[in-house]
Design a protein around this motif. Structure first.
Motif, PDB file in Angstrom:
ATOM      1  N   GLN A 219       0.888  -1.411   0.102  1.00  0.00           N
ATOM      2  CA  GLN A 219      -0.077  -0.015   0.069  1.00  0.00           C
ATOM      3  C   GLN A 219       0.850   1.213  -0.171  1.00  0.00           C
ATOM      4  O   GLN A 219       0.495   2.225  -0.779  1.00  0.00           O
ATOM      5  CB  GLN A 219      -0.837  -0.005   1.240  1.00  0.00           C
ATOM      6  N   ALA A 220       1.990   1.185   0.845  1.00  0.00           N
ATOM      7  CA  ALA A 220       2.997   2.555   0.828  1.00  0.00           C
ATOM      8  C   ALA A 220       3.384   2.574  -0.639  1.00  0.00           C
ATOM      9  O   ALA A 220       3.668   3.725  -0.964  1.00  0.00           O
ATOM     10  CB  ALA A 220       3.764   2.112   1.683  1.00  0.00           C
ATOM     11  N   LEU A 221       3.702   1.306  -1.365  1.00  0.00           N
ATOM     12  CA  LEU A 221       4.473   1.743  -2.524  1.00  0.00           C
ATOM     13  C   LEU A 221       3.432   2.147  -3.591  1.00  0.00           C
ATOM     14  O   LEU A 221       3.658   2.930  -4.431  1.00  0.00           O
ATOM     15  CB  LEU A 221       4.846   0.406  -3.190  1.00  0.00           C
ATOM     16  N   ASP A 222       2.140   1.762  -3.451  1.00  0.00           N
ATOM     17  CA  ASP A 222       1.086   2.318  -4.377  1.00  0.00           C
ATOM     18  C   ASP A 222       0.926   3.931  -4.042  1.00  0.00           C
ATOM     19  O   ASP A 222       0.467   4.574  -4.999  1.00  0.00           O
ATOM     20  CB  ASP A 222      -0.243   1.481  -4.317  1.00  0.00           C
ATOM     21  N   ASN A 223       0.723   4.206  -3.041  1.00  0.00           N
ATOM     22  CA  ASN A 223       0.687   5.603  -2.546  1.00  0.00           C
ATOM     23  C   ASN A 223       1.718   6.400  -2.972  1.00  0.00           C
ATOM     24  O   ASN A 223       1.534   7.802  -3.617  1.00  0.00           O
ATOM     25  CB  ASN A 223       0.437   5.669  -1.175  1.00  0.00           C
ATOM     26  N   ALA A 224       3.143   5.837  -2.973  1.00  0.00           N
ATOM     27  CA  ALA A 224       4.180   6.767  -3.565  1.00  0.00           C
ATOM     28  C   ALA A 224       4.145   6.938  -5.086  1.00  0.00           C
ATOM     29  O   ALA A 224       4.239   7.989  -5.490  1.00  0.00           O
ATOM     30  CB  ALA A 224       5.586   6.031  -3.041  1.00  0.00           C
ATOM     31  N   ARG A 225       3.819   5.810  -5.644  1.00  0.00           N
ATOM     32  CA  ARG A 225       3.581   5.735  -7.010  1.00  0.00           C
ATOM     33  C   ARG A 225       2.497   6.727  -7.410  1.00  0.00           C
ATOM     34  O   ARG A 225       2.737   7.608  -8.530  1.00  0.00           O
ATOM     35  CB  ARG A 225       3.375   4.292  -7.615  1.00  0.00           C
ATOM     36  N   ALA A 226       1.364   6.813  -6.761  1.00  0.00           N
ATOM     37  CA  ALA A 226       0.314   7.684  -7.184  1.00  0.00           C
ATOM     38  C   ALA A 226       0.749   9.111  -6.932  1.00  0.00           C
ATOM     39  O   ALA A 226       0.384  10.016  -7.796  1.00  0.00           O
ATOM     40  CB  ALA A 226      -1.028   7.327  -6.253  1.00  0.00           C
ATOM     41  N   GLN A 227       1.448   9.221  -5.758  1.00  0.00           N
ATOM     42  CA  GLN A 227       1.923  10.832  -5.567  1.00  0.00           C
ATOM     43  C   GLN A 227       2.677  11.392  -6.760  1.00  0.00           C
ATOM     44  O   GLN A 227       2.616  12.390  -7.114  1.00  0.00           O
ATOM     45  CB  GLN A 227       2.345  10.828  -4.068  1.00  0.00           C
TER      46      GLN A 227
END
Length: 346
Positions: A149-157
């Motif tokens: 989830q943290a990786l997906d949030n970083a990619r989206a940001q």
């Protein structure tokens, strides 16, 4: 002998011509009707019904019945407060649109360009930070130190920041290029449209004043202050006094004795010591029967043609309907300037 005979013949011819010419001269001198033609008629005056081009209440009327007016004289005015307010509004709109055109023609201000560049630089810094954060989480997520989830949030940001950077770069390019030529042209056309609307309002304001088109006399004052005026409702009736004309009728057998432009002398019983100069200005192309329209041989000589004899009456002595006598000089045509030339028939 033959020579003497020729001289006698010539003498007889000369004497005969002299006698005939003398008799003709005496006859013409004692019979002025041979060169003058007398007709009878009545004075006629043209009327003009004057109305406003606008529909509004009359504010003031400056003339009374019987007043003499000159060409260009103000006769009446309408209420103008509503129209004046519209003119002020149009002038304000023009002033605002002029500033819009000036702003577009001046282009983007240097301060705005510097602001756009600073915004691009700020977003670039945000993108670099988001990219480093994404790379760091990507490394730790492989070992299980960080969650998916943290990786997906970083990619989206990172994607959001990259999109913001593109928007800011487009804004900077627009600031550098300045307004489009089409936008400037549209603003100028809008300004011209507003100016045209203002010109129309000023024309309408001028139409709020009723002006005499010619010199004459006020015959009727139809509307009073406070009443609603409109284009189809006359306010006053103006009698045109120059030139006046005599409406007369010429019998059909005498029609060949008059032509357009012939000079005439008008006599009135009201002014026995005075005559008025005029000219034949109109001969009707249509005959009228008197007393009845029956074309028989005995009534054919009763055919008459309407004739208008124009007359200058600078002192305004001749009144409408006044009976007058017209003496036409059928040997002289009026060629003077200033309206003495005969108008076309019809």
């Amino acid at each position: 002998m033959k020579r003497l005979f020729k001289i006698v013949i010539l003498a007889v011819i000369f004497i005969s011509v002299g006698v005939v010419g003398g008799r003709w001269f005496i006859k013409m001198k004692n019979n002025p009707s041979a060169t003058e033609f007398k007709i009878y008629g009545n004075i006629d005056i043209r009327d003009v019904n004057l109305a406003f081009n606008e529909q509004e209440r009359i504010a003031e009327t400056f003339v009374e019945e019987g007043d003499r007016v000159k060409k260009g004289q103000v006769l009446a005015i309408l209420q103008t407060n509503r129209l004046e307010a519209q003119i002020q509004e149009a002038e304000a709109q023009i002033a605002a649109q002029q500033e819009v055109v000036k702003r577009l023609e001046a282009g983007t201000r240097p301060q705005e360009i510097e602001q756009a560049r600073a915004e691009v630089a700020a977003v670039k810094a945000t993108v670099r930070n988001s990219m480093l954060n994404f790379e760091r989480i990507s490394k730790t997520s492989g070992t299980g130190a960080t969650s998916q989830q943290a990786l997906d949030n970083a990619r989206a940001q990172l994607d959001v920041d990259m999109a913001r950077l593109k928007v800011k770069e487009k804004g900077l390019n627009l600031a550098l290029e300045g307004p489009r030529k089409e936008d400037i042209a549209a603003a100028k056309n809008t300004l011209e449209a507003l100016k045209a609307a203002l010109s129309l309002l000023k024309i309408r304001l001028a139409d709020m004043t009723l002006i005499s088109p010619s010199t004459g006399i006020i015959r009727n004052r139809i509307l009073e202050p406070g009443e609603m005026a409109s284009p189809n409702q006359p306010v006053v009736t103006l009698a045109l006094t120059d030139p006046k004309w005599v409406r007369a009728y010429v019998p059909e057998p005498d029609l060949g004795r008059i032509n357009l432009g012939m000079k005439a002398k008008i006599l009135s019983d009201s002014f026995p010591e005075q005559s008025f100069e005029g000219w034949i200005g109109f001969i009707s192309p249509v005959a009228e029967f008197t007393p009845k329209t029956v074309e028989t041989e005995d009534l054919r000589t009763k055919l008459v043609y309407e004739v208008r004899v124009f007359v200058h009456d600078s002192e305004d002595l001749l009144r409408m309907g006044m009976p007058v006598t017209v003496i036409v000089d059928n040997t002289v045509r009026s060629d003077a300037s200033g309206g003495n030339c005969a108008p076309a028939q019809g």
